[in-house]
Design an enzyme around this catalytic site. Structure first.
Site, PDB file in Angstrom:
ATOM      1  N   SER A  35       0.798  -1.221   0.000  1.00 63.39           N
ATOM      2  CA  SER A  35       0.000   0.000   0.000  1.00 63.39           C
ATOM      3  C   SER A  35       0.831   1.272   0.000  1.00 63.39           C
ATOM      4  CB  SER A  35      -0.939   0.022   1.218  1.00 63.39           C
ATOM      5  OG  SER A  35      -0.192  -0.054   2.427  1.00 63.39           O
ATOM      6  N   ASP A 325      -3.068   8.586   7.373  1.00 63.51           N
ATOM      7  CA  ASP A 325      -3.937   7.634   8.071  1.00 63.51           C
ATOM      8  C   ASP A 325      -3.082   6.843   9.051  1.00 63.51           C
ATOM      9  OD1 ASP A 325      -2.649   5.584   6.692  1.00 63.51           O
ATOM     10  OD2 ASP A 325      -4.307   5.188   5.318  1.00 63.51           O
ATOM     11  N   HIS A 328       0.036   5.314   6.833  1.00 64.21           N
ATOM     12  CA  HIS A 328       0.687   5.882   5.658  1.00 64.21           C
ATOM     13  C   HIS A 328       1.019   7.362   5.798  1.00 64.21           C
ATOM     14  CE1 HIS A 328      -1.894   2.460   4.389  1.00 64.21           C
ATOM     15  NE2 HIS A 328      -0.786   2.118   3.744  1.00 64.21           N
TER      16      HIS A 328
END
Length: 350
Positions: A35, A325, A328
């Site tokens: 991610s 978040d 990240h």
């Protein structure tokens, strides 16, 4: 990352642009992993690990969510810019990944993927094994467009980047009793190293000669990790950081062995652990207001579907935060990381 390093990164970026005069330094940029570098491959998968909705993407060039787990650009987006590309490698499963767009590379990364294929399988993400299969498909498409000789030049001179490992630990090992009770952290990292070696060997066999891999970040300092594993503390979880440092040491040693085995392979291990740790421990010196909590929602856990337009408490100015978040970095933090990586990775473009 200190002020002087930021300046040096900016100078190097300026040198790149002045030298290439609009032409990329390398013919292609191909990206694999998780991610941290996924730009939308998970959008159409049957998985909850997605970021194709607000507030993700609110500060991106289009001001729309793309599937990036960030308010704006990823470190790899800035890397593409630093290398002189005028567009970013498209998500391989997107509509943009076709025709001439593929000649300058593609992005095969999938959020929740890792070195250990079962990590991705838990979340219905794209395993690293499948990402390699997609890369083989990609190579065939490039050959069909430009012929084998030019294609070989693109593959051998293009830069290939891998970001993996964080999901293996945080989204699998630490929360999976079957793994945690069966393998010590040292044994688990040995398993991941075998996957890493296999991946590099396979890429080498496919003609890849310029390869970069990021090490693990300080996983114990990620806001969600502090919430999940910090036992109520607001401080970094040191056992997680110790595991990350141990993994990173093995990654360095293993990469050195691969480099010795394949002398014509340019292989760089990019250190993101120290630059990110410096931002977290010294936010003010790096121009940040908050490094313990993330911008989205309460800043303690929200990621993917939990970080959404209705998340209460989401900040208005993400550039003041290290994290967007629970896992990240923000666009601003990503830019600082990318500047540091540019300095570290000059060997890949020389």
């Amino acid at each position: 990352m200190g002020f002087s390093r930021c300046i040096l990164g900016s100078i190097l970026a300026g040198l790149v642009f002045s030298v290439v005069q609009g032409d990329p330094l390398v013919p292609a940029l191909c990206i694999f992993g998780d991610s941290i570098v996924d730009v939308g491959n998970n959008n159409n998968l049957n998985t909850i690990i997605k970021a194709n909705f607000p507030p993700y993407g609110r500060d991106f060039v289009t001001h729309k969510p793309t599937g990036r787990f960030c308010n704006g650009k990823l470190a790899t987006d800035f890397t593409a810019e630093f290398l002189g590309f005028t567009s970013y490698p498209p998500a391989y499963l997107s509509q943009e990944a076709k025709g001439k767009n593929l000649l300058t590379g593609a992005n095969f990364a999938s959020a929740a993927s890792g070195y250990y294929d079962r990590t991705a399988q838990l979340y219905r993400a794209i395993t690293l094994t499948q990402q390699l299969q997609y890369y083989k498909e990609y190579q065939q498409k490039v050959v069909q467009m430009v012929g084998q000789t030019q294609a070989n030049s693109i593959f051998s001179n293009g830069i290939h980047l891998l970001s993996a490992g964080s999901s293996d630990y945080i989204q699998n090992y630490y929360i999976n009793p079957l793994l945690f009770r069966t393998y010590t952290p040292d044994q688990f990292s040995d398993m991941l190293m075998k996957s890493y070696v296999s991946f590099v060997q396979n890429l080498y066999a496919l003609g890849v000669r310029r390869f970069g891999v990021t090490n693990l970040p300080p996983t114990g300092c990620l806001p969600a990790a502090i919430t999940l594993f910090g036992s109520g503390s607001n401080q970094c979880v040191q056992r997680l950081n110790r595991d990350a440092v141990s993994f990173n040491n093995k990654l360095n040693t293993t990469s050195q062995a691969l480099q010795s085995r394949f002398p014509d392979l340019k292989l760089v291990v990019f250190d993101i652990y120290q630059p990110l740790l410096d931002m977290i421990m010294n936010p003010g010196e790096n121009g940040f207001f908050e490094s313990r909590k993330a911008c989205c929602g309460t800043g303690t856990l929200e990621t993917a579907i939990l970080c959404n337009a209705r998340s209460i408490g989401t900040c208005s100015n993400a550039s003041a935060y290290v994290f967007f978040d629970g896992f990240h970095p923000t666009e601003r933090a990503n830019k600082m990381i990318a500047e540091d990586l540019l300095e570290q990775g000059f060997g890949l473009i020389s």
